[in-house]
Design an enzyme around this catalytic site. Structure first.
Site, PDB file in Angstrom:
ATOM      1  N   HIS A 119       0.862  -1.189   0.000  1.00 16.06           N
ATOM      2  CA  HIS A 119       0.000   0.000   0.000  1.00 16.06           C
ATOM      3  C   HIS A 119       0.896   1.236   0.000  1.00 16.06           C
ATOM      4  O   HIS A 119       1.968   1.224   0.616  1.00 16.06           O
ATOM      5  CB  HIS A 119      -0.864   0.053   1.266  1.00 16.06           C
ATOM      6  CG  HIS A 119      -2.087  -0.819   1.227  1.00 16.06           C
ATOM      7  ND1 HIS A 119      -2.593  -1.434   2.345  1.00 16.06           N
ATOM      8  CD2 HIS A 119      -2.905  -1.157   0.203  1.00 16.06           C
ATOM      9  CE1 HIS A 119      -3.679  -2.119   2.011  1.00 16.06           C
ATOM     10  NE2 HIS A 119      -3.887  -1.979   0.717  1.00 16.06           N
ATOM     11  N   CYS A 164      -1.981   2.512   9.044  1.00 17.19           N
ATOM     12  CA  CYS A 164      -2.959   1.504   8.620  1.00 17.19           C
ATOM     13  C   CYS A 164      -4.128   1.421   9.599  1.00 17.19           C
ATOM     14  O   CYS A 164      -5.234   1.036   9.229  1.00 17.19           O
ATOM     15  CB  CYS A 164      -2.307   0.128   8.520  1.00 17.19           C
ATOM     16  SG  CYS A 164      -1.104   0.002   7.210  1.00 17.19           S
ATOM     17  N   MET A 192      25.968 -15.444 -37.453  1.00 14.15           N
ATOM     18  CA  MET A 192      25.147 -14.604 -36.590  1.00 14.15           C
ATOM     19  C   MET A 192      24.893 -13.254 -37.249  1.00 14.15           C
ATOM     20  O   MET A 192      23.762 -12.807 -37.383  1.00 14.15           O
ATOM     21  CB  MET A 192      25.880 -14.426 -35.270  1.00 14.15           C
ATOM     22  CG  MET A 192      25.159 -13.568 -34.289  1.00 14.15           C
ATOM     23  SD  MET A 192      25.853 -13.798 -32.680  1.00 14.15           S
ATOM     24  CE  MET A 192      27.487 -13.131 -32.906  1.00 14.15           C
ATOM     25  N   LEU A 193      25.981 -12.641 -37.688  1.00 13.84           N
ATOM     26  CA  LEU A 193      25.892 -11.280 -38.212  1.00 13.84           C
ATOM     27  C   LEU A 193      24.927 -11.191 -39.389  1.00 13.84           C
ATOM     28  O   LEU A 193      23.970 -10.426 -39.393  1.00 13.84           O
ATOM     29  CB  LEU A 193      27.294 -10.854 -38.632  1.00 13.84           C
ATOM     30  CG  LEU A 193      27.445  -9.448 -39.159  1.00 13.84           C
ATOM     31  CD1 LEU A 193      27.257  -8.460 -38.028  1.00 13.84           C
ATOM     32  CD2 LEU A 193      28.831  -9.265 -39.778  1.00 13.84           C
ATOM     33  N   ASP A 241      22.840 -23.172 -35.948  1.00 15.60           N
ATOM     34  CA  ASP A 241      24.018 -22.583 -35.301  1.00 15.60           C
ATOM     35  C   ASP A 241      24.366 -23.443 -34.092  1.00 15.60           C
ATOM     36  O   ASP A 241      23.500 -24.084 -33.500  1.00 15.60           O
ATOM     37  CB  ASP A 241      23.725 -21.149 -34.854  1.00 15.60           C
ATOM     38  CG  ASP A 241      25.003 -20.352 -34.647  1.00 15.60           C
ATOM     39  OD1 ASP A 241      25.299 -19.472 -35.480  1.00 15.60           O
ATOM     40  OD2 ASP A 241      25.728 -20.612 -33.649  1.00 15.60           O
TER      41      ASP A 241
HETATM   42  P1  NAD Z   1      29.580 -14.530 -36.856  1.00 16.00           P
HETATM   43  O1  NAD Z   1      30.184 -14.443 -35.501  1.00 16.00           O
HETATM   44  O2  NAD Z   1      28.619 -13.524 -37.269  1.00 16.00           O
HETATM   45  O3  NAD Z   1      28.916 -15.955 -37.032  1.00 16.00           O
HETATM   46  C1  NAD Z   1      29.547 -17.157 -36.766  1.00 16.00           C
HETATM   47  C2  NAD Z   1      28.485 -18.071 -36.173  1.00 16.00           C
HETATM   48  O4  NAD Z   1      28.879 -19.400 -36.331  1.00 16.00           O
HETATM   49  C3  NAD Z   1      28.270 -17.861 -34.699  1.00 16.00           C
HETATM   50  O5  NAD Z   1      26.892 -17.627 -34.460  1.00 16.00           O
HETATM   51  C4  NAD Z   1      28.725 -19.187 -34.064  1.00 16.00           C
HETATM   52  O6  NAD Z   1      27.940 -19.557 -32.943  1.00 16.00           O
HETATM   53  C5  NAD Z   1      28.525 -20.145 -35.185  1.00 16.00           C
HETATM   54  N1  NAD Z   1      29.338 -21.351 -35.144  1.00 16.00           N
HETATM   55  C6  NAD Z   1      30.636 -21.493 -34.770  1.00 16.00           C
HETATM   56  N2  NAD Z   1      31.023 -22.765 -34.945  1.00 16.00           N
HETATM   57  C7  NAD Z   1      29.962 -23.439 -35.425  1.00 16.00           C
HETATM   58  C8  NAD Z   1      29.740 -24.780 -35.815  1.00 16.00           C
HETATM   59  N3  NAD Z   1      30.711 -25.686 -35.739  1.00 16.00           N
HETATM   60  N4  NAD Z   1      28.543 -25.137 -36.279  1.00 16.00           N
HETATM   61  C9  NAD Z   1      27.526 -24.231 -36.333  1.00 16.00           C
HETATM   62  N5  NAD Z   1      27.684 -22.953 -35.989  1.00 16.00           N
HETATM   63  C10 NAD Z   1      28.890 -22.561 -35.551  1.00 16.00           C
HETATM   64  O7  NAD Z   1      30.850 -14.575 -37.818  1.00 16.00           O
HETATM   65  P2  NAD Z   1      31.013 -14.747 -39.371  1.00 16.00           P
HETATM   66  O8  NAD Z   1      29.713 -14.677 -40.095  1.00 16.00           O
HETATM   67  O9  NAD Z   1      31.854 -15.904 -39.561  1.00 16.00           O
HETATM   68  O10 NAD Z   1      31.895 -13.506 -39.710  1.00 16.00           O
HETATM   69  C11 NAD Z   1      31.553 -12.145 -39.483  1.00 16.00           C
HETATM   70  C12 NAD Z   1      32.163 -11.279 -40.567  1.00 16.00           C
HETATM   71  O11 NAD Z   1      33.560 -11.470 -40.666  1.00 16.00           O
HETATM   72  C13 NAD Z   1      31.584 -11.604 -41.932  1.00 16.00           C
HETATM   73  O12 NAD Z   1      31.368 -10.437 -42.655  1.00 16.00           O
HETATM   74  C14 NAD Z   1      32.677 -12.424 -42.588  1.00 16.00           C
HETATM   75  O13 NAD Z   1      32.668 -12.346 -43.979  1.00 16.00           O
HETATM   76  C15 NAD Z   1      33.905 -11.762 -42.013  1.00 16.00           C
HETATM   77  N6  NAD Z   1      35.028 -12.673 -42.077  1.00 16.00           N
HETATM   78  C16 NAD Z   1      36.010 -12.382 -42.963  1.00 16.00           C
HETATM   79  C17 NAD Z   1      37.084 -13.255 -43.113  1.00 16.00           C
HETATM   80  C18 NAD Z   1      38.128 -12.923 -44.099  1.00 16.00           C
HETATM   81  O14 NAD Z   1      37.969 -11.992 -44.833  1.00 16.00           O
HETATM   82  N7  NAD Z   1      39.196 -13.686 -44.144  1.00 16.00           N
HETATM   83  C19 NAD Z   1      37.138 -14.417 -42.349  1.00 16.00           C
HETATM   84  C20 NAD Z   1      36.111 -14.701 -41.441  1.00 16.00           C
HETATM   85  C21 NAD Z   1      35.072 -13.809 -41.329  1.00 16.00           C
END
Ligand code: NAD
Length: 696
Positions: free
Chosen positions: A171, A267, A639-640, A659
């Site tokens: 209250h 009260c 993820m991204l 994932d």
């Molecule tokens: P992110 O973190 O967005 O996603 C990776 C996902 O994979 C995560 O959610 C994670 O939980 C999951 N994951 C990890 N291992 C796994 C498995 N064995 N099985 C299932 N899921 C699994 O990262 P991203 O998409 O890899 O990269 C983000 C950015 O970085 C992107 O733009 C990518 O192109 C860039 N990148 C560039 C290079 C390069 O130019 N050499 C290399 C890697 C990433």
């Protein structure tokens, strides 16, 4: 207080039948049967004596079987010649009202019942600021917010709603004590932030005193302020000092027996008069800030937890509700229907709560108004109270008719244009707005149609301890393969979002085969996906790791750079493939089959590949273009990009999110649409199973 001031009149009730018989507040827990009748009577007599020295006391006869009747503050509220009786929340106390009403009728007061069905626990939740036409109204635990709206109208008082958020201070009079000369002392932790702001807006800092937990938990605020004294169970040195400084005598009356039931001095007292609370003659009638609106919701309200979600969103938003009607679906395939009255402490709060409810698919009842449209004043900037969209189909009322919004997506605003008589509504990003565009603002004239609300745990996992989960992933993959086959047969559109993890986990060849066999109509990813895919095609490695043997290859760390370099030399992936420089892989199959792809850039990109869109706005636009018309989106361990895609995708598109992290899967699968399936597993394994199920 001058010696000539008239004495206050207070109503008390002897605790002849007082005891703790039931539990209706946290204080009563463990105290049933623990009160000592003699001691309680002695304490009450002590309070009565302290009050009788300063005020005129009246007594209402106690009734057997109503142990809480001595807490007269809860009987109702008196204002001039009007008595508004309580409407108790708990049935145990309901019969008290009859006795109170009889007493007041006998004493010639006008009895005015509150309309509606909302609860009201008397002066316990309705404290007048001494000498002012201002009523502080507690709500959130016992009293319904709606009661305060009615009190403002019935009593012609300004009512300031204060939301209580701690059940121990159930209250308002347990944590807030108004004093003469516009002062108060109170326990801030018992209130929500907006209520504290409301207090601060009306009582300047030097006029209010915040007590600490010790004072609060000893019911210091539950004080009777009369004849210049503050009569209370307890006061810390700090509180005594402040009250003395403000010219009050502090009178301590120990009331431990009553604290066993959750009450103390205040009260046990109901004020029968409030001098100075009448509004000046001729002033306009008081209006309440409290606003209410009926809403309707239809669907699987119980199974899906939607009803809980809706009610939680109301209370979490600082509001209150009354369920006006509930019609359950009687068969499995029948929807339930509920009509809920939402009450909020201010018009702004009501709008904020309604906006949250609309996102859950609630529609504002009586919504026979057009949506409010405000012009954009500055390119790329929306008016401040713009309506922000969800993934669900949205209708907007323009010129008396409902128009379905085009390009549905979440986190957009609704732009209304088109010739008069043919209005068009489109979802647009804020950055796309131009000066003069007309935007839907507020929540009036907008409705959304959620297709489904997620059941908790709708995603399932491979990594859980559940022994059957491996089998469950297989079953899910089987089902997805079946859907993909059907989709391909009818010329549907499947979009894949993938990350380099697909390559690292050995899923590349499987995904490549899906592309080659015509299951994939668009591919979305980043620089990494393509770089590692091409690295694998050229060197058999991913980030320098030999995928067949699982070991680091000497000098392999530069393999992906070699791949990027090679593509750069050709001017792009399609050129490199056509020149025969890339012998296979996902990108190779995309180019060969004419499957469009979009690679979005990021800060960590090597190279980047010439195909990577480093202008993020262009990348978002290209993603959105490729998603258009999709029937299914397969989100593979990114993820991204997957979250980015999720935000652009309207409800109705089948989403499969794979994932290894349950958090990522939950985020993506919990979009509130029936079409999402989350699978927590290794993406390489998933693609392997999927490829096999598709006959690869
Ligand atoms: P992110 O973190 O967005 O996603 C990776 C996902 O994979 C995560 O959610 C994670 O939980 C999951 N994951 C990890 N291992 C796994 C498995 N064995 N099985 C299932 N899921 C699994 O990262 P991203 O998409 O890899 O990269 C983000 C950015 O970085 C992107 O733009 C990518 O192109 C860039 N990148 C560039 C290079 C390069 O130019 N050499 C290399 C890697 C990433």
């Amino acid at each position: 207080m001058t010696p000539m001031a008239p004495r206050d009149r207070l109503l008390l009730c002897t605790p002849r039948f007082y005891r703790v018989e039931y539990v209706i507040n946290p204080w009563m827990e463990g105290n049933v049967g623990r009160t000592d009748a003699e001691d309680a009577m002695r304490q009450w007599e002590g309070l009565r004596a302290a009050l009788a020295a300063r005020a005129t006391l009246e007594l209402v006869e106690p009734a057997p079987g109503l142990p809480d009747m001595p807490f007269t503050a809860n009987a109702g509220l008196v204002h001039e010649d009007t008595f508004v009786p309580a409407r108790f929340r708990f049935p145990q106390r309901v019969p008290e009202t009859r006795h109170a009403v009889e007493w007041f009728r006998r004493h010639g007061l006008r009895i005015v019942e509150l309309p509606g069905r909302g609860t009201f626990e008397g002066e316990g939740d309705a404290l007048l600021q001494p000498g002012a036409p201002l009523l502080w109204g507690g709500y959130g635990v016992r009293t319904a917010l709606q009661a305060h709206r009615h009190l403002a109208e019935i009593l012609d008082l300004e009512v300031v709603p204060l939301r209580l958020i701690d059940e121990r201070f159930y209250h308002l009079d347990t944590c807030f004590c108004p004093l003469p000369d516009g002062r108060v002392f109170y326990y801030p932790d018992a209130f929500d932030g907006e209520s504290l702001e409301r207090i601060a807006a009306r009582v300047p800092a030097e006029q209010r005193f915040a007590v600490d937990a010790t004072d609060a938990l000893h019911f210091a605020c539950n004080a009777v302020v009369t004849g210049g004294a503050v009569v209370t169970n307890f006061a810390s040195d700090a509180l005594r000092e402040r009250l003395a400084h403000w010219g009050h005598e502090v009178v301590i009356c120990p009331l431990g027996q009553f604290i066993l039931a959750g009450g103390a001095a205040k009260c046990l007292v109901l004020r029968l008069e409030h001098p100075g609370a009448r509004r000046p003659p001729g002033s306009p009638r008081a209006t309440s800030e409290v606003r209410e609106r009926a809403v309707e919701i239809q669907g699987d309200l119980l199974d899906t937890g939607l009803m809980n979600t809706v009610l939680d969103r109301i209370t979490d938003g600082g509001g209150d509700f009354e369920i006006e009607a509930f019609q359950p679906g009687l068969r499995h395939d029948q929807a339930s229907l509920a009509r809920v009255r939402v009450v909020a402490p201010s018009p702004e709060r009501l709008d904020a709560i309604l906006a949250r409810l609309l996102q859950a698919g609630v529609r504002v009842a009586e919504d026979e108004h057009d949506a409010r449209l405000e012009p954009v004043e500055q390119d790329g900037v929306a008016p401040h109270d713009f309506f922000s969209t969800t993934i669900f189909p949205t209708d907007v009322r323009v010129g008396g008719r409902w128009v379905r919004a085009a390009r549905q997506r979440m986190d957009a605003v609704l732009v209304v244009d088109g010739p008069p008589g043919e209005p068009r509504v489109t979802c647009r990003l804020i950055r796309e707005l131009g000066r003069g565009d007309r935007i839907v603002c507020g929540v009036e004239g907008v409705r959304t149609e959620p297709t489904h609300v997620p059941r908790p745990g709708e995603s399932f996992g491979f990594m859980t301890a559940d022994a059957s989960s491996e089998r469950r992933v297989e079953l899910a993959v089987e089902r997805i393969a079946w859907e993909m086959r059907r989709l391909r047969e009818r010329g549907g559109k499947l979009v894949v979002v993938a990350s380099p993890v697909v390559i690292h986990t050995g899923g590349g060849p499987h995904l490549a085969r899906l592309v080659r066999d015509g299951y994939v109509q668009a591919l979305l990813g980043g620089n990494g996906l393509a770089a590692h895919d091409i690295e694998q095609a050229l060197f058999g490695t991913s980030l320098g790791v030999d995928l067949k043997r699982g070991v680091n290859v000497e000098g392999g760390h530069r393999n992906h750079l070699q791949a990027i370099n090679l593509v750069r030399a050709h001017g792009g992936i399609p050129q490199a493939v056509r020149a025969g420089a890339v012998p296979g892989g996902i990108m190779y199959e995309c180019v060969r089959r004419g499957v469009p792809f979009a690679l979005a850039g990021s800060i960590r990109d090597d190279g980047p590949l010439p195909d990577t869109l480093v202008d993020l706005i262009a990348a978002q636009a290209e993603y959105a273009r490729l998603i258009e018309g999709a029937d299914m989106i397969l989100m593979l361990s990114s993820m991204l990009h997957s979250i980015g895609v999720g935000n652009m995708t309207p409800a109705g598109v089948r989403l499969i999110c794979v994932d290894i992290s349950p958090a990522v899967v939950t985020k993506l699968a919990d979009r509130g649409s029936v079409e999402s399936t989350g699978i927590v597993t290794d993406v390489g394994l998933f693609l392997n199973l999927l490829d096999a199920a598709l006959g690869g």
